[in-house]
Design a protein around this motif. Structure first.
Motif, short mmCIF file in Angstrom:
data_model
loop_
_atom_site.label_atom_id
_atom_site.label_comp_id
_atom_site.label_asym_id
_atom_site.label_seq_id
_atom_site.Cartn_x
_atom_site.Cartn_y
_atom_site.Cartn_z
N GLY A 187 24.24 110.67 31.56
CA GLY A 187 25.24 110.90 32.60
C GLY A 187 26.64 110.93 32.02
N LYS A 188 27.63 110.87 32.89
CA LYS A 188 29.02 111.01 32.49
C LYS A 188 29.66 109.64 32.23
CE LYS A 188 29.73 115.27 35.16
NZ LYS A 188 30.52 115.92 36.24
N TYR A 189 30.14 109.48 31.00
CA TYR A 189 30.82 108.25 30.61
C TYR A 189 32.07 108.59 29.81
CZ TYR A 189 26.65 105.62 31.94
OH TYR A 189 25.61 105.06 32.64
N LYS A 190 33.09 107.74 29.99
CA LYS A 190 34.35 107.93 29.27
C LYS A 190 34.67 106.66 28.49
CE LYS A 190 39.26 109.07 29.92
NZ LYS A 190 40.32 109.36 30.92
N ASP A 191 35.12 106.85 27.25
CA ASP A 191 35.58 105.74 26.41
C ASP A 191 34.53 104.64 26.28
OD1 ASP A 191 37.94 107.10 26.06
OD2 ASP A 191 38.97 106.05 27.68
N VAL A 192 33.37 105.02 25.82
CA VAL A 192 32.30 104.07 25.54
C VAL A 192 32.58 103.39 24.20
CG1 VAL A 192 29.82 103.82 25.13
CG2 VAL A 192 30.66 105.48 26.83
N VAL A 193 32.29 102.10 24.11
CA VAL A 193 32.45 101.36 22.86
C VAL A 193 31.13 100.67 22.53
CG1 VAL A 193 33.64 99.49 21.67
CG2 VAL A 193 34.91 101.00 23.22
N ILE A 194 30.62 100.94 21.34
CA ILE A 194 29.43 100.26 20.81
C ILE A 194 29.83 99.70 19.46
CG2 ILE A 194 27.03 100.52 20.08
CD1 ILE A 194 26.81 102.88 22.01
N LYS A 195 30.07 98.39 19.37
CA LYS A 195 30.65 97.85 18.15
C LYS A 195 30.06 96.48 17.81
CE LYS A 195 34.77 96.14 18.09
NZ LYS A 195 36.23 95.91 18.20
N ASP A 196 30.07 96.20 16.50
CA ASP A 196 29.69 94.89 15.97
C ASP A 196 28.27 94.48 16.37
OD1 ASP A 196 32.23 94.70 14.85
OD2 ASP A 196 33.06 93.70 16.61
N SER A 200 32.94 109.17 17.82
CA SER A 200 33.37 108.68 16.50
C SER A 200 32.41 107.62 15.99
CB SER A 200 34.77 108.08 16.59
OG SER A 200 35.71 109.04 17.02
N TYR A 201 32.03 107.76 14.72
CA TYR A 201 31.28 106.74 14.00
C TYR A 201 32.19 106.22 12.89
CZ TYR A 201 26.68 107.50 16.11
OH TYR A 201 25.61 107.55 16.98
N VAL A 202 32.57 104.94 12.98
CA VAL A 202 33.56 104.38 12.06
C VAL A 202 33.04 103.05 11.50
CG1 VAL A 202 35.92 103.55 11.80
CG2 VAL A 202 35.43 105.45 13.36
N GLY A 203 32.97 102.95 10.18
CA GLY A 203 32.70 101.67 9.53
C GLY A 203 31.31 101.12 9.74
N ASN A 204 30.32 101.96 10.01
CA ASN A 204 28.96 101.50 10.21
C ASN A 204 28.18 101.50 8.90
OD1 ASN A 204 28.93 101.54 13.34
ND2 ASN A 204 29.67 103.59 12.79
N THR A 205 27.11 100.73 8.86
CA THR A 205 26.19 100.74 7.73
C THR A 205 24.83 101.23 8.21
OG1 THR A 205 27.31 98.90 6.64
CG2 THR A 205 25.04 99.35 5.98
N PHE A 206 24.33 102.28 7.56
CA PHE A 206 23.03 102.84 7.88
C PHE A 206 22.08 102.56 6.72
CE2 PHE A 206 26.33 105.36 9.88
CZ PHE A 206 25.88 105.51 11.18
N GLU A 207 20.88 102.11 7.06
CA GLU A 207 19.92 101.80 6.01
C GLU A 207 18.52 102.20 6.45
OE1 GLU A 207 18.47 98.03 3.22
OE2 GLU A 207 20.22 97.85 4.53
N ASN A 245 31.42 99.53 13.25
CA ASN A 245 31.02 98.30 12.58
C ASN A 245 29.64 97.81 13.00
OD1 ASN A 245 33.47 98.25 11.20
ND2 ASN A 245 34.45 96.93 12.71
N ASN A 246 28.72 98.72 13.18
CA ASN A 246 27.35 98.35 13.49
C ASN A 246 26.48 98.46 12.24
OD1 ASN A 246 27.49 98.31 16.64
ND2 ASN A 246 28.42 100.26 16.06
N VAL A 247 25.39 97.72 12.23
CA VAL A 247 24.35 97.88 11.22
C VAL A 247 23.16 98.55 11.89
CG1 VAL A 247 22.75 96.71 9.66
CG2 VAL A 247 25.09 95.86 9.92
N ILE A 248 22.78 99.71 11.38
CA ILE A 248 21.70 100.51 11.99
C ILE A 248 20.63 100.72 10.92
CG2 ILE A 248 21.12 102.71 13.08
CD1 ILE A 248 24.00 102.82 14.10
N LYS A 249 19.41 100.24 11.22
CA LYS A 249 18.41 100.17 10.16
C LYS A 249 17.00 100.44 10.69
CE LYS A 249 16.95 96.83 6.58
NZ LYS A 249 17.21 95.47 6.05
N ASN A 250 16.23 101.18 9.91
CA ASN A 250 14.78 101.38 10.10
C ASN A 250 14.42 102.37 11.21
OD1 ASN A 250 14.51 99.45 8.10
ND2 ASN A 250 14.00 97.80 9.52
#
Length: 730
Positions: free
Chosen positions: A412-421, A480-487, A452-457
């Motif tokens: 759906g419609k969302y504005k200024d979503v934040v997914i962090k830490d 935007s994807y900023v400062g995340n770690t992907f493994e 700043n998320n850790v995304i793994k597996n």
């Protein structure tokens, strides 16, 4: 055949009394349908003082004819498993051969009955059960009617234990109302000091309560009560009873459950007590209340669980301000737009659904959730949805565009979503979908920061705006994807028709990177470290991948680290009409040196000491990635103490300063200590700066030498002119 043909007895007392049978194991006969025979008959009116102690048999003890004297049973074991008499029924006598002890002049001090799925547990075991009896299950049991243990008002059953030994009791497909007119799976009614342990009780759509406790004192230990598919009711009903929970106890609710536990005093007190060492879990439908207390005409109490208000008890899973909730979902349902739901620490086996609202879902330290689904079915653009500081361990396709199983899903419609830490780390046993995705969004996202998320597996780390699945929707913008770690990501972050994509400051380890399709546009794709790529090449091996028509305009891929691979092998361009630029790139994973910057930088001194007035030349070597020299710029942080030019340090006055050598942005520092002048001043062999006496020049000698030099120069000039003239005349 044994004993004598047709017998079912191993011992019979006839016209005698005062029998003592102690420390005896009886042997039964065998048939194709199982064991048979082996019963003990006290077939006399006067048994005197007859004792059966430490006796094991596989049938029953009959003392129905005893009218005088007494039969005492101590530590009697009846192993009724694999028995030919289990489930025996006749039209004349109904269910017969009840294992146990019959007779009114019998004192059972302790007796154990072992049963399996051949036994008709309600009719052959529960009916007329004796005091001080333990019933042990040797297999899973399926019931066609409820298993009811019922005493009398003035003669309750005492000291009854049901030990499931890890087995399960379930309602069958033909489960029906019993002779009490009820359809609960198990019931204790007027039983004192009952124990239910090491068993799972599971109802179906034909049954109501899993466990109904009435006018009973009961301990429940290491038990699961599964009410997932029941027609109504609750996993546990406590009416006018005292129930204690010990060990691991799990209540599983379903769509038709009232709640997990109902405590109702009715006409006298009722209580639910949770032992200090008990681990109580409320699973299943998390919108159901854990424990609900009803105080109609008596007093109901709950100990060992937190009072959440309004008659509800349980563990605090989430809060909104001062309000406490037993599940995260209940808190989310109660939250209004813009409110913050704080998820308590600990694992909450919930997939939370946020419907038509934009809230802040923030975890305490150690908060864990299975996943989050946010769905906006309105035409309004919801602003400010935030998911922060939560460890996610699962993924499901509760809501999905196809077969993908997502951990965080927005529709759906969302504005200024934040997914962090957050930590999105898919546990191996939960990654069984065809494709698992950490973060999925459809079209209609106007601003989203994943930071700043850790995304793994996961199979796919991010999946955004697949326009082929949303043909009637507008594209998403500003993701935007900023400062995340992907493994350990097999297929990277996907952007399909997303305008103004930013991917910067991220680290990819054993992971594919970023891919673009359907005319996405890039705002910034830099400062990322593509350290290493998946061992599994099912989805290819790439840092950046452009599909045909993937990106509008020219993409600038400068200023990233591309790992140990050849850069051209990890940038996949499938669009013949599309170009990208790659002017500079980092040559190390720590993102310090670029290909045009300094790769080698060596100084012969990092700390020097000079006296006032002395000079010293610092030898320096700086080369770029290709081995070419790099110019060095020298500066002093305090020129009143020491100055520097082209690597030559001059001590000015006593004190300390730092000399900085800069080779295209890569710096090295030299600590300089200047001391008072006195004694011998250090000499720099590379300079003529030693303070020493000088002689007065001999001006006459210098004049003569100058005359001879001038004559030589004039003679050489004349020869050059003559030679030129000869050359022209030829």
């Amino acid at each position: 055949m044994g004993y004598y043909d047709g017998t079912n007895k191993v011992v019979e007392l006839v016209n005698a009394k005062d029998l003592t049978l102690k420390d005896v194991d009886t042997v039964t006969l065998e048939s194709e349908s199982g064991k048979f025979g082996g019963s003990i008959y006290i077939n006399t009116k006067d048994a005197g003082n007859t004792v059966l102690e430490n006796v094991t048999l596989s049938a029953w003890v009959s003392a129905g004819t005893v009218t005088e004297g007494n039969v005492t049973v101590k530590n009697l074991t009846i192993d009724f498993t694999d028995n030919a008499y289990a489930g025996y029924y006749s039209d004349t006598y109904g269910y017969a051969w009840n294992p146990g002890v019959s007779g009114s002049n019998v004192n059972v001090e302790s007796m154990t009955i072992k049963v399996d799925d051949k036994t008709n547990l309600p009719q052959q075991i529960a009916k007329d059960v004796r005091d001080n009896t333990t019933i042990e299950l040797a297999s899973d049991i399926t019931l066609d009617e409820g298993l009811y243990f019922v005493g009398e008002d003035d003669n309750p059953v005492e000291n009854l234990t049901i030990n499931g030994n890890g087995h399960t009791i379930t309602a069958s497909d033909t489960f029906h109302t019993n002779s009490y007119g009820q359809n609960n799976l198990v019931k204790f009614d007027k039983v004192e000091n009952a124990v239910l342990e090491n068993v799972t009780l599971e109802t179906n759509e034909l049954a109501k309560h899993v466990l109904d406790v009435y006018d009973t004192t009961l301990t429940i230990e290491n038990v699961t009560l599964d009410h997932t598919t029941a027609q109504s009711g609750a996993p546990l009903i406590v009416n006018q009873s005292d129930v204690t929970l010990k060990g691991d106890v799990e209540f599983v609710t379903g769509a038709n459950s009232w709640y997990a536990v109902n405590v109702d005093a009715r006409d006298q007190e009722a209580s639910l007590n949770v032992d200090d060492n008990a681990v109580v879990t409320f699973g299943g439908d998390t919108t159901k209340l854990p424990v609900f207390v009803s105080n109609s005409t008596g007093t109901s109490t709950v100990t060992g669980l937190e009072d959440l208000g309004n008659g509800v008890y349980g563990e605090v899973a989430a809060t909104i301000g001062e309000n406490k909730y037993s599940s995260v979902q209940l808190a989310v349902d109660a939250a209004k737009d813009g409110e913050t739901v704080v998820v308590a620490s600990g694992r909450h086996e919930e997939e939370v659904k946020i419907l038509n609202k934009a809230i802040k879902l923030v975890g305490e330290e150690g908060a864990e959730l299975f996943g989050v689904v946010a769905v906006n079915t309105t035409d309004e653009e919801l602003e400010g949805l935030t998911i922060e500081n939560i460890h996610f361990y699962g993924a499901s396709n509760l809501v999905s565009l196809d077969t993908n199983a997502s951990t965080i899903y927005l529709q759906g419609k969302y504005k200024d979503v934040v997914i962090k830490d957050n930590e999105l780390i898919l546990e191996e046993t939960l990654g069984n979908a065809p494709y698992t995705v950490a973060i999925t969004t459809g079209a209609g996202i106007n601003g989203m920061l994943v930071e700043n998320n850790v995304i793994k597996n996961y199979t796919i780390s991010g999946y955004h705006n697949p326009v082929w699945a949303n043909t009637d929707e507008t594209s998403s913008t500003n993701i935007s994807y900023v400062g995340n770690t992907f493994e350990n990501i097999l297929s990277g972050v996907y952007f399909g028709g997303v305008d103004n994509v930013t991917v910067t400051g991220n680290t990819f380890i054993k992971s594919n990177g970023v891919r673009f399709q359907y005319g996405s546009t890039i705002a910034d794709l830099s400062e990322n470290a593509f350290v290493s790529y998946p061992d599994d090449t099912t989805y290819g091996r790439y840092a950046v991948r452009f599909y045909d028509g993937g990106v509008e305009g020219e993409a600038d891929l400068s200023d990233n680290y591309w790992g140990v691979e050849d850069i051209q092998t990890v940038i996949t361009n499938e669009d013949t009409d599309f170009d990208y630029t790659l002017d500079t790139y980092y040559v190390s994973a720590d993102m310090t040196d670029k290909n045009t910057d300094t790769d080698v930088f060596e100084l012969d001194s990092l700390e020097v000491e000079l006296q006032e007035g002395a000079k010293l030349t610092v030898k320096a070597t700086a080369k770029d990635h290709d081995g070419n020299p790099v110019p060095i710029t020298w500066t002093s942080k305090d020129e009143s103490v020491a100055t520097v030019k082209d690597g030559v340090i001059t001590a000015v006055k006593e004190g300390e300063t730092v000399i900085v050598a800069d080779a295209n942005g890569v710096t090295r520092e030299i600590k300089v200590t200047v001391t008072k002048a006195g004694g011998n001043v250090p000499t720099d062999p590379d300079t003529d700066t030693e303070d020493k006496p000088t002689e007065t020049p001999n001006t006459s000698d210098m004049s003569l030498l100058g005359c001879y030099g001038m004559m030589a120069v004039l003679s050489l000039a004349i020869l050059v002119v003559l030679n030129k003239k000869r050359a022209l005349s030829k």
